[in-house]
Design a protein around this motif. Structure first.
Motif, PDB file in Angstrom:
ATOM      1  N   VAL A   1      55.379   8.533  25.089  1.00 35.23           N
ATOM      2  CA  VAL A   1      55.397   9.746  25.585  1.00 35.23           C
ATOM      3  C   VAL A   1      56.610  10.477  24.133  1.00 35.23           C
ATOM      4  CG1 VAL A   1      56.519  11.119  26.818  1.00 35.23           C
ATOM      5  CG2 VAL A   1      54.727   9.122  28.135  1.00 35.23           C
ATOM      6  N   ARG A   2      58.112   9.597  23.862  1.00 36.47           N
ATOM      7  CA  ARG A   2      58.911  10.146  23.022  1.00 36.47           C
ATOM      8  C   ARG A   2      57.762  10.662  22.155  1.00 36.47           C
ATOM      9  NH1 ARG A   2      62.936   7.366  24.101  1.00 36.47           N
ATOM     10  NH2 ARG A   2      63.351   8.830  25.476  1.00 36.47           N
ATOM     11  N   LEU A   3      57.136   9.530  21.178  1.00 42.57           N
ATOM     12  CA  LEU A   3      56.653   9.164  20.050  1.00 42.57           C
ATOM     13  C   LEU A   3      55.824  10.804  19.986  1.00 42.57           C
ATOM     14  CD1 LEU A   3      55.545   8.610  17.181  1.00 42.57           C
ATOM     15  CD2 LEU A   3      53.853   7.416  18.949  1.00 42.57           C
ATOM     16  N   LEU A   4      54.488  10.653  20.994  1.00 40.75           N
ATOM     17  CA  LEU A   4      53.378  11.478  20.740  1.00 40.75           C
ATOM     18  C   LEU A   4      54.050  13.338  20.940  1.00 40.75           C
ATOM     19  CD1 LEU A   4      51.041  10.094  23.487  1.00 40.75           C
ATOM     20  CD2 LEU A   4      51.537  10.225  20.977  1.00 40.75           C
ATOM     21  N   SER A   5      55.337  13.271  22.118  1.00 41.70           N
ATOM     22  CA  SER A   5      56.231  14.865  21.977  1.00 41.70           C
ATOM     23  C   SER A   5      56.215  15.412  20.597  1.00 41.70           C
ATOM     24  CB  SER A   5      57.392  14.676  22.888  1.00 41.70           C
ATOM     25  OG  SER A   5      57.410  15.489  22.652  1.00 41.70           O
ATOM     26  N   ASP A   6      57.395  13.633  19.913  1.00 37.79           N
ATOM     27  CA  ASP A   6      57.946  14.679  18.438  1.00 37.79           C
ATOM     28  C   ASP A   6      56.432  14.881  18.273  1.00 37.79           C
ATOM     29  OD1 ASP A   6      60.216  13.896  19.138  1.00 37.79           O
ATOM     30  OD2 ASP A   6      60.808  12.439  18.004  1.00 37.79           O
ATOM     31  N   LEU A   7      55.059  13.891  17.686  1.00 39.27           N
ATOM     32  CA  LEU A   7      53.837  14.514  16.740  1.00 39.27           C
ATOM     33  C   LEU A   7      53.521  15.543  17.270  1.00 39.27           C
ATOM     34  CD1 LEU A   7      52.507  11.387  16.817  1.00 39.27           C
ATOM     35  CD2 LEU A   7      53.810  12.115  15.004  1.00 39.27           C
ATOM     36  N   LEU A   8      53.498  16.463  18.455  1.00 50.01           N
ATOM     37  CA  LEU A   8      52.947  17.867  18.925  1.00 50.01           C
ATOM     38  C   LEU A   8      53.839  18.804  18.108  1.00 50.01           C
ATOM     39  CD1 LEU A   8      52.092  17.256  22.728  1.00 50.01           C
ATOM     40  CD2 LEU A   8      50.408  17.585  20.760  1.00 50.01           C
ATOM     41  N   LEU A   9      55.082  18.355  17.875  1.00 50.51           N
ATOM     42  CA  LEU A   9      56.083  19.501  16.447  1.00 50.51           C
ATOM     43  C   LEU A   9      55.839  19.229  15.694  1.00 50.51           C
ATOM     44  CD1 LEU A   9      59.751  18.037  18.064  1.00 50.51           C
ATOM     45  CD2 LEU A   9      58.699  20.542  18.572  1.00 50.51           C
ATOM     46  N   GLY A  10      54.469  18.573  15.410  1.00 51.35           N
ATOM     47  CA  GLY A  10      54.658  19.157  13.574  1.00 51.35           C
ATOM     48  C   GLY A  10      52.701  18.712  13.880  1.00 51.35           C
TER      49      GLY A  10
ATOM     50  N   PRO B   1      57.022  20.646  23.277  1.00 49.93           N
ATOM     51  CA  PRO B   1      56.994  19.244  23.369  1.00 49.93           C
ATOM     52  C   PRO B   1      59.133  20.316  22.598  1.00 49.93           C
ATOM     53  CG  PRO B   1      54.946  20.406  21.543  1.00 49.93           C
ATOM     54  CD  PRO B   1      55.511  21.264  22.608  1.00 49.93           C
TER      55      PRO B   1
ATOM     56  N   ARG C   1      61.771  17.807  24.365  1.00 50.07           N
ATOM     57  CA  ARG C   1      62.855  17.268  23.802  1.00 50.07           C
ATOM     58  C   ARG C   1      64.633  17.333  23.347  1.00 50.07           C
ATOM     59  NH1 ARG C   1      64.641  14.916  19.207  1.00 50.07           N
ATOM     60  NH2 ARG C   1      62.570  13.538  18.648  1.00 50.07           N
TER      61      ARG C   1
END
Lengths: 299, 340
Positions: free
Chosen positions: A111-120, A161, A165
């Motif tokens: 979930v943390r990875l996907l949330s960070d990817l959504l930021l980008g 996201p 974070r």
């Protein structure tokens, strides 16, 4: 770091020491020069159009906007930010609580990875997503047309996201001893979260929400796909009359017009947008004077 | 006095004992069902992120499908773009995007790294808070304001001064620097995007510079190195993975940059041959023409496929950059918000 004595070194090493140190300062000045230049250029070129009437009236005249001001943009931006926050604040805090609670589990890592990817995710891609989910009149979706709801919720997607974070980070900054103490007194997870963790993290979460608002206030591209622009004040939030004005869109439309007068108005509107964004930015920094690590994370 | 061997034998024993003592029996489940329910409700928060991510991917793939099905992989290198004849190819837009991103990286990397060194090592301590704040405030300036600034300031500067100068000096020897001094083009867009990604690259590099162990710096000084030698040859080499990671994040930001590029790049679907040529990027094409494209399903699908290409690039690049930085910094990582 203290300065290091350089006596007795060769001329070459002394020279190199001074040169490289000086270069870092020069490059830094060059890097932040746009901040000062942009404010200066906007002030220099837009000042003449900036007055109370500019803030308090909607665009009129021909070409549209040559008379009147940016009230539609200010009100519209406000409407969009409120809709975006209504979606992203609860969802973002919810997801942040999950990441904090589940901590190091593999699901939380994903979930943390996907949330960070959504930021980008690029803003045009958010525009496409928002168009097909909210605006399009064919296929599945909400069929809201180019409207404040479509634009606002798309901006809400972008904010989720960010809030997630910062919420997780703010919860992590609550001392572990408080949490352990609460559990040791026999409190349940729910009680600990409601009475200990969330109140302790409230300032950080508030900062995160403001950071998210700061980010979506300047977003233009997603609105091209979902809301576009309206020269009047909002009358409805969905449907064919649902589009609202937006400051960033207004600047975009004005600089695209081949009219010197509208360029001046665009600069004046930039000045207003910059004023709001920088004031918000400084406000966030004052709020988090003690714990700067949160403010520096995103943006 | 114990011999080293005894000491070494003793250590595992001690930890075994500690392990025995801290082992606790499972606490009785007093709260029971409401606690489990609460756990499930929280999981919903994680699920919402999964759903949002799924929606992004799903919408892009489904909406692009007619184009993927029709043109296949050759979409990537076809230069045809003719909505009337229903021919679409991504090549000019991919190349244009790479031109702008390339120029942005070349101009911003040295500026960002030197600025990061200034922020972490050279700024006097009374100034360091202010200079870091200035750098972070620069990151908050909206893309559209950068674009408007580019039109009113950068374009005349490039058109009247920098581009003729470039053509008369470097352009005499290499065609790469030649061209009509229009002001608009990949150079203007690249420079402005470069300025926009400097804060991201600089702050992430600064954060990794601050992680260098002080022992390493002290050792360097003890060996007689000057400050510049310590900072540039020891610290900078030590944080190389962090710099690579921050540049990768900067690349991910630059490829998606839309409004400033749309206003500056010239929006001509030709393949730029020199640094002064006009071009078109994926993001600026989408923002400029998508509202017309939706009338024709295949036209819209081709545009969404371009968006999908952009999405795949940014996801891949951000995963890579994140991985590098996580390894270096152990969890604390500056986020990368897609520019507007």
């Amino acid at each position: 770091m203290q300065s290091v004595p350089t006596e007795g070194l060769s001329t070459f090493r002394r020279f190199r020491n001074l040169l490289l140190g000086g270069l870092t300062g020069l490059f830094f000045l060059f890097a932040v020069s746009p901040l000062l230049l942009i404010v200066y250029v906007a002030w220099n070129q837009g000042r003449s159009a900036l007055n109370w009437k500019f803030i308090s009236t909607v665009p009129t005249g021909f070409p549209l906007g040559s008379e009147g001001g940016i009230l539609n943009g200010i009100v519209g931006s406000l409407v969009l930010v409120v809709i975006a926050s209504a979606l992203s604040v609860p969802v973002g805090i919810w997801a942040g609580l999950y990441l904090w609670q589940d901590g190091k589990s593999r699901q939380a890592g994903l979930v943390r990875l996907l949330s960070d990817l959504l930021l980008g995710v690029p803003s045009v891609v958010w525009g496409i997503v928002g168009f097909y989910v909210f605006s399009t009149s064919t296929g599945v979706g909400f069929h809201w047309g180019f409207s404040a709801m479509a634009g606002g919720l798309t901006l809400g997607f972008i904010m989720v996201p960010i809030v997630t974070r910062v919420t997780e980070q703010a919860l992590r900054d609550v001392p572990m001893s408080f949490i352990e103490g609460s559990y040791a007194l026999g409190a349940t997870q729910w009680q600990t979260m409601r009475s200990i963790a969330l109140p302790g993290a409230m300032a950080g979460i508030g900062t995160g929400i403001l950071l998210g608002i700061l980010n979506v206030l300047g977003q233009t591209a997603p609105l091209v796909f979902t809301n576009y622009y309206n020269t009047g004040l909002p009358s409805s939030l969905v449907g064919s009359q649902g589009a609202v004005g937006d400051l960033a869109m207004q600047i975009f439309i004005y600089v695209h017009e081949p009219s010197q007068l509208l360029h001046v108005k665009a600069m004046a509107a930039s000045l207003v947008l910059l004023g709001i964004v920088l004031a918000l930015d400084i406000g966030i920094r004052l709020m988090t004077w003690g714990s700067r690590k949160i403010a520096g994370r995103i943006g | 006095m114990e011999t080293p061997e005894t000491v070494r034998r003793d250590i595992p024993k001690a930890t075994e004992q500690a392990g025995d003592r801290t082992e606790v029996r499972e606490a009785p489940d007093l709260a029971g069902r409401s606690e489990r329910l609460f756990g499930w409700i929280l999981k919903g928060g994680g699920l919402s992120i999964l759903v949002l991510f799924g929606v992004v991917i799903l919408v892009c793939v489904v909406a692009a499908w007619p184009s993927i099905h029709r043109f296949g992989i050759s979409f990537l290198w076809s230069s045809a773009w003719n909505p009337n004849r229903k021919l679409f190819g991504a090549f000019p837009y991919i190349v244009g995007t790479l031109w702008v991103t390339g120029i942005a990286l070349v101009t911003s990397i040295p500026v960002a790294i030197f600025s990061a060194l200034f922020l972490s090592d050279y700024a006097p301590s009374w100034l360091s808070g202010i200079v870091s704040t200035l750098m972070e405030m620069l990151a908050g300036i909206p893309s559209i304001v950068f674009g408007a600034f580019g039109i009113t300031f950068m374009v005349p500067l490039l058109r009247d001064h920098f581009e003729p100068f470039l053509a008369n000096t470097l352009g005499k020897h290499w065609d790469f620097f030649n061209g009509d001094p229009l002001g608009y083009g990949v150079l203007a867009a690249g420079i402005v995007v470069g300025f926009m990604i400097v804060p991201l690259v600089a702050t992430v590099t600064r954060d990794s510079l601050l992680m260098v162990p002080p022992e390493m710096v002290e050792a360097s000084y003890a060996l007689g190195a000057t400050k510049a030698e310590t900072v540039f040859f020891i610290k900078l080499r030590e944080v190389m993975p962090g710099i690579v990671g921050s540049v990768i994040l900067g690349f991910g930001r630059a490829v998606g940059e839309t409004m400033a590029v749309l206003l500056l790049v010239g929006n001509q679907p030709s393949i730029p041959q020199t640094i002064q040529d006009v071009g078109y990027t994926i993001s600026s094409l989408l923002a400029n023409t998508f509202t017309y494209a939706v009338i024709d399903p295949l036209y819209a699908a081709a545009e969404v496929e371009l968006g999908l290409i952009l999405l795949v690039i940014t996801l891949a690049v951000n995963t890579l950059g994140r991985e590098l930085l996580l390894r270096l910094m152990g969890g604390r990582l500056a986020g990368s918000v897609g520019g507007g």
